[in-house]
Each structure stands twice: as structure tokens, then as C-alpha cells.
Write a protein that holds these residues in place. Structure first.
Motif, PDB file in Angstrom:
ATOM      1  N   ASP A  80      48.783  93.602  52.712  1.00  0.00           N
ATOM      2  CA  ASP A  80      48.389  94.301  53.935  1.00  0.00           C
ATOM      3  C   ASP A  80      49.135  93.818  55.173  1.00  0.00           C
ATOM      4  O   ASP A  80      48.964  94.396  56.258  1.00  0.00           O
ATOM      5  CB  ASP A  80      46.879  94.144  54.163  1.00  0.00           C
ATOM      6  N   THR A  81      49.947  92.770  55.028  1.00  0.00           N
ATOM      7  CA  THR A  81      50.657  92.239  56.201  1.00  0.00           C
ATOM      8  C   THR A  81      52.161  92.485  56.131  1.00  0.00           C
ATOM      9  O   THR A  81      52.900  92.032  56.999  1.00  0.00           O
ATOM     10  CB  THR A  81      50.400  90.723  56.352  1.00  0.00           C
ATOM     11  N   LEU A  82      52.622  93.197  55.092  1.00  0.00           N
ATOM     12  CA  LEU A  82      54.066  93.398  54.925  1.00  0.00           C
ATOM     13  C   LEU A  82      54.692  94.065  56.141  1.00  0.00           C
ATOM     14  O   LEU A  82      55.819  93.730  56.536  1.00  0.00           O
ATOM     15  CB  LEU A  82      54.333  94.240  53.675  1.00  0.00           C
ATOM     16  N   SER A  83      53.984  95.013  56.735  1.00  0.00           N
ATOM     17  CA  SER A  83      54.542  95.732  57.878  1.00  0.00           C
ATOM     18  C   SER A  83      54.758  94.824  59.090  1.00  0.00           C
ATOM     19  O   SER A  83      55.496  95.194  60.018  1.00  0.00           O
ATOM     20  CB  SER A  83      53.633  96.899  58.263  1.00  0.00           C
ATOM     21  N   SER A  84      54.127  93.641  59.069  1.00  0.00           N
ATOM     22  CA  SER A  84      54.286  92.706  60.183  1.00  0.00           C
ATOM     23  C   SER A  84      55.574  91.899  60.071  1.00  0.00           C
ATOM     24  O   SER A  84      55.966  91.224  61.028  1.00  0.00           O
ATOM     25  CB  SER A  84      53.086  91.745  60.248  1.00  0.00           C
TER      26      SER A  84
END
Length: 274
Positions: A198-202
Motif C-alpha cells: 500500500d506504500t509503493l506509490s510513495s
């Protein structure tokens, strides 16, 4: 010249090696190991114009244990590394890690967002690790720990790539058998649970996921798919190499220097390094 330094980070007396000047490169070791894994990289990479930072995570190598004991949450290590960089006044680093170090590198890159120059995550993927947490917890019992040293030695030999010289593979395995079973098992529990999906886009900095073709612990196709979900990433597969590229590849500093130089938005998203 490599400088050895102790400093207190998050109430833990911590050991770090520093070398060179120029763009900073943080090197993060694998489960149960220490900065000694980068002993053939630190000086050579510094000679190529980088400021190299190679710490021992809490409870590893020469660093004292974390105040709460062995760590089984890789996020704790990521926060500790961020605080270490702040203590050293290091800005805009390259972040390089292998195995749990690769996962921690991705986690730290997400936390630092635009502050990270780029990330190279070897033998790692953002999803939870494919390993039995119940089996790892059983190994924390004394009855199962007596032969852990031999299992570490043999297990390391099993995941070294087929193209690695036997004498080099033997040295890698013997270095790895120094691990503290409680620390390395706790690290692997963190590997099994840590989920960055869920944090890949960061992770907005350029990223390279590196997988050894002979790595029995990481699925190269899962790593390729993960790279496709990062804003700016590519996946490199290493023929004949296993779980420890920085120890298996003879001239690894030159290879890493090339990867860092190629980390740019225009680079293709998937490639194979021969």
C-alpha cells in the motif's frame, strides 16, 4: 580510508563505517548479518566518488541491542536508519539493501519520498515474504536452536548462485554462520510480515529491484510485477547469482556504480544484466 564511528541512535549505541565524499550511499545488510557484508564494497565504492555509509543495525555486529530486545518489525529498522542519517547530517542518499535490507531500503525510500536520490533493493520484494512464521517462532526455542549454526551455513550455500566460485561460496557461508539465532530469526519474522504494497506509490525516487536467478527465497516474477507498480522502477535479473549479489559478484562495486548511474526516469523498466 574507512572511518569507524559509534553514535547513539534511538537509545542504542550504534556502529557505522563511513568512507569517501560525494553523493551519499547507504548500504543495508541482510538478516542476522552486519556491515561486514559490504567489506569489499565500502572502500571501492568510495573510490568511485561516493560517500558510503554502512551501519550495523541494532543488535547486529558491533551495535548494541535495541532497548526492547531483538526486532521483528522491519519498520523499526527503517525509522532507525532515518534517524541515523539525520544524526550524520546525510541528505539525498542513494539507498541500497539486500534481503531484509532490500525491504528496509524500499520502506525507507517511501518514508523519505523526494528526499531519497534512488533505491536499489536486492533479493527483496514489497509483499510479505514466503516463509513460515510459525516455523521461525519454533526456532526461537532452545530445543531447536542447538544446530542453528550448521543450518545457517548449509542454508546459505543452498541459495548462492551456480556461477559463484566454490571457494567464494564457502567463504560467504562461513561468514554467515556467525549470526545470533535470536536476532536473525526475529529479522526473518519481520521479513515474513512486512508488507509495503500500500506504500509503493510513495516511492517516487528511481528504483531498481534486483533478483538473482538462482535465489530460492525470492520469486523473480513477483519482483517484476512489483516494479511495474512503482512510479519509476525497473527489475534486473542476474543469471547464475543467488540471494547475496554483493557477496557473490566478484566486482560488485563496479556493477553497483553502473546501476546507480543508470537510475534515471528514461531507463527501461525491465532488463537482464548478464
Amino acid at each position: 580510508m574507512i572511518e569507524a564511528r559509534y553514535l547513539t541512535v534511538d537509545s542504542c549505541l550504534s556502529y557505522v563505517e563511513l568512507a569517501g565524499s560525494g553523493p551519499p550511499v547507504l548500504l543495508v545488510h541482510t538478516a542476522g548479518q552486519s556491515g561486514v557484508q559490504w567489506r569489499h564494497t565500502t572502500g571501492a565504492l568510495a573510490e568511485r566518488g561516493y560517500r558510503v555509509i554502512a551501519p550495523d543495525l541494532p543488535g547486529h555486529g558491533r551495535s548494541e541491542p535495541a532497548p526492547g530486545g531483538a526486532v521483528d518489525d522491519l519498520g523499526v529498522y527503517a525509522r532507525w536508519l532515518r534517524n541515523l542519517l539525520d544524526a550524520l547530517e546525510v541528505h539525498d542518499p542513494w539507498i541500497v539493501g539486500c534481503s531484509i535490507g532490500g525491504k528496509i531500503a524500499l520502506d525507507l525510500a517511501a518514508r523519505m519520498a523526494d528526499e531519497a536520490r534512488g533505491v536499489v533493493a536486492m533479493a527483496a520484494e514489497p509483499m510479505p515474504g514466503e516463509i513460515s512464521a510459525a516455523g521461525l517462532r519454533r526456532e526461537l526455542e532452545d530445543v531447536a536452536a542447538a544446530s542453528r549454526t550448521d543450518r545457517t551455513y548449509l542454508g546459505t550455500l543452498a541459495v548462492v548462485g551456480r556461477d559463484v566460485d566454490p571457494a567464494r561460496a564457502e567463504l560467504i557461508a562461513r561468514m554467515h554462520r556467525r549470526e545470533d539465532p535470536e536476532v536473525s530469526t526475529s529479522d526473518l519474522l519481520g521479513w515474513a510480515a512486512h508488507d509495503l504494497t500500500d506504500t509503493l506509490s510513495s516511492i517516487t525516487c528511481p528504483a531498481r529491484l534486483v533478483i538473482g536467478e538462482d535465489d530460492l527465497w525470492v520469486n523473480s516474477e513477483r519482483a517484476r510485477r512489483a516494479a511495474e507498480h512503482l512510479p519509476d522502477a525497473r527489475c534486473t535479473v542476474l543469471p547464475g547469482i543467488g540471494h547475496y549479489p554483493m557477496e557473490e559478484i566478484v566486482d560488485f562495486p563496479t556493477v553497483l556504480d553502473g546501476w546507480l548511474g543508470e537510475l534515471a526516469p528514461t531507463t527501461s523498466r525491465s532488463e537482464v544484466h548478464a
